[in-house]
Enzyme design. Structure first.
Site, PDB file in Angstrom:
ATOM      1  N   PRO A 102       0.852  -1.193   0.000  1.00  0.00           N
ATOM      2  CA  PRO A 102       0.000   0.000   0.000  1.00  0.00           C
ATOM      3  C   PRO A 102       0.887   1.243   0.000  1.00  0.00           C
ATOM      4  O   PRO A 102       1.840   1.313   0.783  1.00  0.00           O
ATOM      5  CB  PRO A 102      -0.765  -0.114   1.335  1.00  0.00           C
ATOM      6  N   CYS A 127       2.553   3.504   9.726  1.00  0.00           N
ATOM      7  CA  CYS A 127       2.810   4.806   9.097  1.00  0.00           C
ATOM      8  C   CYS A 127       3.561   5.710  10.072  1.00  0.00           C
ATOM      9  O   CYS A 127       3.190   5.849  11.229  1.00  0.00           O
ATOM     10  CB  CYS A 127       1.507   5.468   8.660  1.00  0.00           C
ATOM     11  N   GLY A 161       7.225  -2.314  -2.540  1.00  0.00           N
ATOM     12  CA  GLY A 161       6.675  -0.963  -2.651  1.00  0.00           C
ATOM     13  C   GLY A 161       7.425  -0.125  -3.656  1.00  0.00           C
ATOM     14  O   GLY A 161       7.167  -0.182  -4.870  1.00  0.00           O
TER      15      GLY A 161
HETATM   16  C1  LIG Z   1       4.789   7.076  -1.221  1.00  0.00           C
HETATM   17  C2  LIG Z   1       4.581   6.038  -0.155  1.00  0.00           C
HETATM   18  C3  LIG Z   1       3.338   5.912   0.445  1.00  0.00           C
HETATM   19  C4  LIG Z   1       3.123   4.919   1.415  1.00  0.00           C
HETATM   20  N1  LIG Z   1       1.863   4.746   1.924  1.00  0.00           N
HETATM   21  C5  LIG Z   1       1.620   3.692   2.759  1.00  0.00           C
HETATM   22  C6  LIG Z   1       0.289   3.377   3.165  1.00  0.00           C
HETATM   23  O1  LIG Z   1      -0.689   4.016   2.767  1.00  0.00           O
HETATM   24  N2  LIG Z   1       0.126   2.310   4.009  1.00  0.00           N
HETATM   25  C7  LIG Z   1       1.199   1.549   4.458  1.00  0.00           C
HETATM   26  O2  LIG Z   1       1.005   0.594   5.201  1.00  0.00           O
HETATM   27  N3  LIG Z   1       2.446   1.835   4.057  1.00  0.00           N
HETATM   28  C8  LIG Z   1       2.682   2.853   3.215  1.00  0.00           C
HETATM   29  N4  LIG Z   1       3.930   3.067   2.751  1.00  0.00           N
HETATM   30  C9  LIG Z   1       5.019   2.142   3.150  1.00  0.00           C
HETATM   31  C10 LIG Z   1       5.128   0.987   2.150  1.00  0.00           C
HETATM   32  O3  LIG Z   1       3.956   0.205   2.130  1.00  0.00           O
HETATM   33  C11 LIG Z   1       6.322   0.078   2.513  1.00  0.00           C
HETATM   34  O4  LIG Z   1       6.126  -0.421   3.804  1.00  0.00           O
HETATM   35  C12 LIG Z   1       7.648   0.830   2.469  1.00  0.00           C
HETATM   36  O5  LIG Z   1       7.756   1.652   1.326  1.00  0.00           O
HETATM   37  C13 LIG Z   1       8.830  -0.166   2.490  1.00  0.00           C
HETATM   38  O6  LIG Z   1       8.777  -1.035   1.408  1.00  0.00           O
HETATM   39  P1  LIG Z   1       9.690  -0.791   0.084  1.00  0.00           P
HETATM   40  O7  LIG Z   1      11.111  -0.700   0.525  1.00  0.00           O
HETATM   41  O8  LIG Z   1       9.404  -1.981  -0.789  1.00  0.00           O
HETATM   42  O9  LIG Z   1       9.221   0.508  -0.526  1.00  0.00           O
HETATM   43  C14 LIG Z   1       4.179   4.063   1.812  1.00  0.00           C
HETATM   44  C15 LIG Z   1       5.426   4.216   1.209  1.00  0.00           C
HETATM   45  C16 LIG Z   1       5.632   5.176   0.240  1.00  0.00           C
HETATM   46  C17 LIG Z   1       6.994   5.297  -0.403  1.00  0.00           C
END
Ligand SMILES: Cc1cc2nc3c(=O)[nH]c(=O)nc-3n(C[C@H](O)[C@H](O)[C@H](O)COP(=O)(O)O)c2cc1C
Length: 320
Positions: free
Chosen positions: A16, A100, A223
């Site tokens: 997400p 978050c 993500g």
């Molecule tokens: C732009 C952005 C928005 C995000 N919004 C949410 C969200 O709405 N809910 C959530 O659980 N995590 C949110 N996250 C965190 C991601 O779900 C994820 O946990 C985090 O980016 C780490 O994973 P990654 O290294 O694959 O990006 C967000 C991350 C980014 C970069």
């Protein structure tokens, strides 16, 4: 891995991401192999107050299944009522956001703020699980900061209160997105609970996914790496099943997908908002192209999707 009716071997989830994981992006990632989708988080308060934008955020389409709706909040009654509303749109699961890190949200005890009040998190999970019939899952971080890593206690609570899966972004709240995700916790969490464990944080290559499945994770969630490379889902699944790498998307394929994504954005949000919301994606699709800054700046200044598509098509032809 099994969550309710979802039963998939080694599933790859799209994370997400607020203002990113909207319907057009989710459809693109689904088409490119994402097994499970999750909506961007939606405020429980906004849902129970009937705020229109909150309902847009949780709207889902059948071709996105299996899909979870993520909600956040700090009051168990409000969370339960919001979960009931979310359930009415028939998601495959409801995910509780407990990760978050944004300052004003945690100040209200929401998101990762719940890691400072674990009894409240426990009550929220219990109440939401008791209120809805769809499976409930939880997404969280390792803890508040390096000195307060609470994930093993949280994992036990999540399972004991009846949640059907746990996603862990392997950073603390105080890290935000800085530093490195610490995957070493996943093995300890795996030994602590028997519900499915979904690994998240810094998964950028198919090899990363393989390491995490070999560590005993039941699913992985990607993500940011999907923003510049939505092909990562099919690349990962191909590598996991064959041990071979798919070739990287060509420049032409990147431009074609950029155009397709923009069209979906306009289709779902209308011309004005569809173009405005899409601006954040040019950097991802055009990354790695030589001399791209001018084209990107020009595209960002445009409001007319037909003109943007014309310029992207011309650029593609110039590459050929
Ligand atoms: C732009 C952005 C928005 C995000 N919004 C949410 C969200 O709405 N809910 C959530 O659980 N995590 C949110 N996250 C965190 C991601 O779900 C994820 O946990 C985090 O980016 C780490 O994973 P990654 O290294 O694959 O990006 C967000 C991350 C980014 C970069």
């Amino acid at each position: 891995m099994k969550i309710g009716k979802i039963e998939i071997h080694n599933p790859v989830f799209l994370a997400p991401m607020e203002d990113v994981s909207d319907t057009p992006f989710r459809l693109i990632c689904k088409r490119l192999g994402a097994d499970v989708l999750v909506t961007e988080f939606t405020s429980s308060e906004a849902l129970i107050r009937n705020v229109k934008t909150a309902f847009h955020k949780i709207s889902i389409r059948d071709e996105e299944r299996p899909i979870g709706v993520q909600i956040f909040g700090s009051n168990e009654e409000t969370m339960a009522n919001a979960a009931r509303i979310a359930e009415s749109i028939r998601p495959d699961f409801i995910d509780i956001n407990c990760g978050c890190w944004v300052r004003n949200l945690v100040a209200r005890g929401e998101g990762a703020g719940l890691l400072k009040n674990i009894p409240k998190l426990e009550r929220i999970i219990k109440k939401v699980v008791a209120t809805v019939t769809v499976p409930v899952t939880v997404k969280t971080r390792l803890g508040w900061d390096h000195d307060n890593i609470v994930i093993l206690d949280v994992a036990k609570i999540v399972e004991a209160q009846g949640a059907k899966a746990l996603t862990v972004h392997c950073r603390t709240r105080s890290q935000g997105y800085g530093g490195n995700a610490d995957w070493s916790w996943l093995e300890k969490i795996r030994k602590t609970i028997s519900i499915p464990l979904i690994a998240n944080g810094d998964i950028k290559t198919p090899e990363h996914a393989k390491i995490l499945f070999e560590m005993g994770c039941d699913g992985i969630m990607i993500g940011r790496a999907a923003i510049s490379n939505p092909w990562i889902f099919q690349q990962t699944k191909h590598f996991l099943s064959t041990g071979q790498h798919l070739s990287e998307a060509t420049m032409q394929e990147r431009i074609d997908l950029c155009i397709e994504h923009l069209r979906l954005s306009v289709q779902f949000k209308g011309k004005r908002t569809g173009v405005a919301d899409f601006r954040k994606h040019y950097a991802g699709y055009l990354s790695g192209f030589p001399f791209i800054a001018r084209l990107r700046a020009g595209l960002i200044a445009l409001n007319d999707s037909d003109e943007i598509i014309r310029q992207l098509t011309n650029f593609k032809q110039s590459l050929a």
